[in-house]
Design a protein around this motif. Sequence first.
Motif, PDB file in Angstrom:
ATOM      1  N   UNK A   1      -2.505 -20.796  -8.160  1.00  0.00           N
ATOM      2  CA  UNK A   1      -3.091 -19.463  -7.922  1.00  0.00           C
ATOM      3  C   UNK A   1      -2.276 -18.637  -6.931  1.00  0.00           C
ATOM      4  N   UNK A   2      -1.588 -19.302  -6.012  1.00  0.00           N
ATOM      5  CA  UNK A   2      -0.879 -18.582  -4.953  1.00  0.00           C
ATOM      6  C   UNK A   2       0.357 -17.839  -5.456  1.00  0.00           C
ATOM      7  N   UNK A   3       1.145 -18.487  -6.292  1.00  0.00           N
ATOM      8  CA  UNK A   3       2.396 -17.880  -6.768  1.00  0.00           C
ATOM      9  C   UNK A   3       2.138 -16.611  -7.576  1.00  0.00           C
ATOM     10  N   UNK A   4       1.243 -16.616  -8.573  1.00  0.00           N
ATOM     11  CA  UNK A   4       0.982 -15.376  -9.317  1.00  0.00           C
ATOM     12  C   UNK A   4       0.471 -14.234  -8.438  1.00  0.00           C
ATOM     13  N   UNK A   5      -0.412 -14.545  -7.489  1.00  0.00           N
ATOM     14  CA  UNK A   5      -0.946 -13.497  -6.616  1.00  0.00           C
ATOM     15  C   UNK A   5       0.133 -12.923  -5.708  1.00  0.00           C
ATOM     16  N   UNK A   6       0.982 -13.795  -5.160  1.00  0.00           N
ATOM     17  CA  UNK A   6       2.078 -13.339  -4.294  1.00  0.00           C
ATOM     18  C   UNK A   6       3.060 -12.480  -5.088  1.00  0.00           C
ATOM     19  N   UNK A   7       3.402 -12.932  -6.293  1.00  0.00           N
ATOM     20  CA  UNK A   7       4.335 -12.183  -7.142  1.00  0.00           C
ATOM     21  C   UNK A   7       3.761 -10.825  -7.518  1.00  0.00           C
ATOM     22  N   UNK A   8       2.492 -10.798  -7.856  1.00  0.00           N
ATOM     23  CA  UNK A   8       1.833  -9.549  -8.238  1.00  0.00           C
ATOM     24  C   UNK A   8       1.840  -8.557  -7.075  1.00  0.00           C
ATOM     25  N   UNK A   9       1.551  -9.041  -5.881  1.00  0.00           N
ATOM     26  CA  UNK A   9       1.557  -8.171  -4.710  1.00  0.00           C
ATOM     27  C   UNK A   9       2.921  -7.548  -4.461  1.00  0.00           C
ATOM     28  N   UNK A  10       3.966  -8.354  -4.591  1.00  0.00           N
ATOM     29  CA  UNK A  10       5.336  -7.865  -4.387  1.00  0.00           C
ATOM     30  C   UNK A  10       5.701  -6.820  -5.432  1.00  0.00           C
ATOM     31  N   UNK A  11       5.401  -7.117  -6.679  1.00  0.00           N
ATOM     32  CA  UNK A  11       5.775  -6.212  -7.776  1.00  0.00           C
ATOM     33  C   UNK A  11       5.037  -4.877  -7.662  1.00  0.00           C
ATOM     34  N   UNK A  12       3.756  -4.920  -7.347  1.00  0.00           N
ATOM     35  CA  UNK A  12       2.976  -3.686  -7.221  1.00  0.00           C
ATOM     36  C   UNK A  12       3.470  -2.844  -6.049  1.00  0.00           C
ATOM     37  N   UNK A  13       3.810  -3.494  -4.943  1.00  0.00           N
ATOM     38  CA  UNK A  13       4.315  -2.759  -3.779  1.00  0.00           C
ATOM     39  C   UNK A  13       5.692  -2.163  -4.055  1.00  0.00           C
ATOM     40  N   UNK A  14       6.518  -2.899  -4.795  1.00  0.00           N
ATOM     41  CA  UNK A  14       7.841  -2.386  -5.169  1.00  0.00           C
ATOM     42  C   UNK A  14       7.716  -1.182  -6.089  1.00  0.00           C
ATOM     43  N   UNK A  15       6.827  -1.290  -7.050  1.00  0.00           N
ATOM     44  CA  UNK A  15       6.586  -0.173  -7.974  1.00  0.00           C
ATOM     45  C   UNK A  15       6.043   1.051  -7.234  1.00  0.00           C
ATOM     46  N   UNK A  16       5.274   0.801  -6.177  1.00  0.00           N
ATOM     47  CA  UNK A  16       4.687   1.904  -5.408  1.00  0.00           C
ATOM     48  C   UNK A  16       5.759   2.781  -4.769  1.00  0.00           C
ATOM     49  N   UNK A  17       6.915   2.203  -4.453  1.00  0.00           N
ATOM     50  CA  UNK A  17       8.008   2.984  -3.862  1.00  0.00           C
ATOM     51  C   UNK A  17       8.514   4.010  -4.869  1.00  0.00           C
ATOM     52  N   UNK A  18       8.747   3.555  -6.095  1.00  0.00           N
ATOM     53  CA  UNK A  18       9.204   4.471  -7.151  1.00  0.00           C
ATOM     54  C   UNK A  18       8.130   5.513  -7.443  1.00  0.00           C
ATOM     55  N   UNK A  19       6.887   5.069  -7.543  1.00  0.00           N
ATOM     56  CA  UNK A  19       5.786   5.991  -7.837  1.00  0.00           C
ATOM     57  C   UNK A  19       5.610   7.032  -6.739  1.00  0.00           C
ATOM     58  N   UNK A  20       5.844   6.643  -5.483  1.00  0.00           N
ATOM     59  CA  UNK A  20       5.699   7.584  -4.373  1.00  0.00           C
ATOM     60  C   UNK A  20       6.686   8.747  -4.508  1.00  0.00           C
ATOM     61  N   UNK A  21       7.900   8.435  -4.933  1.00  0.00           N
ATOM     62  CA  UNK A  21       8.908   9.492  -5.132  1.00  0.00           C
ATOM     63  C   UNK A  21       8.496  10.400  -6.288  1.00  0.00           C
ATOM     64  N   UNK A  22       8.041   9.785  -7.387  1.00  0.00           N
ATOM     65  CA  UNK A  22       7.627  10.566  -8.557  1.00  0.00           C
ATOM     66  C   UNK A  22       6.404  11.426  -8.232  1.00  0.00           C
ATOM     67  N   UNK A  23       5.455  10.878  -7.480  1.00  0.00           N
ATOM     68  CA  UNK A  23       4.272  11.643  -7.070  1.00  0.00           C
ATOM     69  C   UNK A  23       4.691  12.821  -6.201  1.00  0.00           C
ATOM     70  N   UNK A  24       5.684  12.606  -5.322  1.00  0.00           N
ATOM     71  CA  UNK A  24       6.206  13.695  -4.499  1.00  0.00           C
ATOM     72  C   UNK A  24       6.787  14.825  -5.340  1.00  0.00           C
ATOM     73  N   UNK A  25       7.552  14.462  -6.367  1.00  0.00           N
ATOM     74  CA  UNK A  25       8.107  15.463  -7.286  1.00  0.00           C
ATOM     75  C   UNK A  25       6.979  16.188  -8.008  1.00  0.00           C
TER      76      UNK A  25
END
Length: 199
Positions: free
Chosen positions: A67-91
């Motif tokens: 259970x730990x590995x999928x949750x940790x991976x999901x958290x990382x991926x969502x946070x990484x995607x949030x960086x790209x989304x933040x720029x797009x939301x700014x535009x």
Amino acid sequence: MSLLYVTYGISKPSIFEKSRFRLDFKEALKTCGMGISSSSNQIAITFVQIVLYNSLTYYGAQTVYGTDIPLAACGIVIKTNAIILAVVVGISQGAQPIIGFNYGAGQYPRVREAYLLAVKWALAISAVGFFLFQCFPHFIISLFGDGNELYFEFSVLFMRVYLFMVLVNGVQLLSSSFFTAIGKAIKGALLALTRQIFS
């Protein structure tokens, strides 16, 4: 600015008369309508993440990843995607008042020009993100910490699959904001939901 307004209000108490704060329900509904796209999107994100985390916990426990590995991976991926989304939301938020003003003024060629320019930059940012997520997932994940072989195996696969459509996310988000900017909030809300619920 707020300090100046309050200071002025204290010196002239008439500014705080009840008649000045009367609620106009028609205008209030119009304001709520303009925010329905963003609101529905945030509610959908929360709902999807609840389902996603519960699914990862349930099905992850039945695999070698636990259970730990999928949750940790999901958290990382969502946070990484949030960086790209933040720029797009700014535009998107930067283009929204320009589109709204020109649409209201009947300057439709300028509306189209502003929208296409925003889409172009959103696509450029999303393309960089797509390239990095697909070609260097191991490096990106390692920035968040170290782990065993199973951790990186699952995280790399999860990043590549989960962020495969990042290239078109920017256009979808911008299009949703576009409809909101021109006063078609329901269309904007439905388009916002396509990314979170329908797809």
